[in-house]
Each structure stands twice: as C-alpha cells, then as structure tokens.
Design a protein around this motif. Structure first.
Motif: not given
Length: 81
Positions: A20, A28, A31, A41-42, A45-46
């Motif tokens: 990021l 975000y 994150i 994972r991202v 998380d989003c």
C-alpha cells in the motif's frame, strides 16, 4: 543504519505481493502502508473494510495500481470459479 527489505523466499512459484502506498493509507484502514504483504491477505482485508466502512468500494479481484505497488507472481489476476 540501513535496513535491508525482506524478500520472499525463492521458490518455483513466487507469490504476488502488493504494498500500500503511503499516500493511499487513509483509504485502507487496517492495512499497513509500505509493507509487502501476500495479495490474498490484502484482498481479504479489503473485503473486511468494505463490510465495515459504508463508503469504501473495492473492485473484487483487483487492487488499484494508483494505491498499491506490486512485485512477484503473475501480473494477471487468477479468477477462481
């Protein structure tokens, strides 16, 4: 003092990792910025942020290049049925 950035282990199949951008961090929440993370994972998380934040919109399967840098893995998203 100079710190080396950690690199993913060298394997036959390298994982895709987004990082990021600091200037996009406020969009975000939760994150971490400027840290290489597994794309799975991202993406998870989003989705969590999208459920909690009414104004947060994320296009499924794609992280915007204006908000993230990428390294490793295939450059095209793999869509699973």
């Amino acid at each position: 003092m100079v710190h080396a950035q950690s690199s993913p282990p060298v394997t036959g199949r390298q994982l895709r990792e987004p990082r990021l951008r600091a200037e996009a961090a406020e969009r975000y929440p939760g994150i971490p910025a400027a840290e290489w993370l597994p794309a799975s994972r991202v993406a998870t998380d989003c989705l969590r942020v999208q459920r909690r934040e009414p104004g947060f919109h994320h296009v499924a399967g794609r992280l915007p290049q204006e908000d993230f840098e990428f390294r490793g893995g295939p450059t095209e998203a793999v869509v699973r049925d």
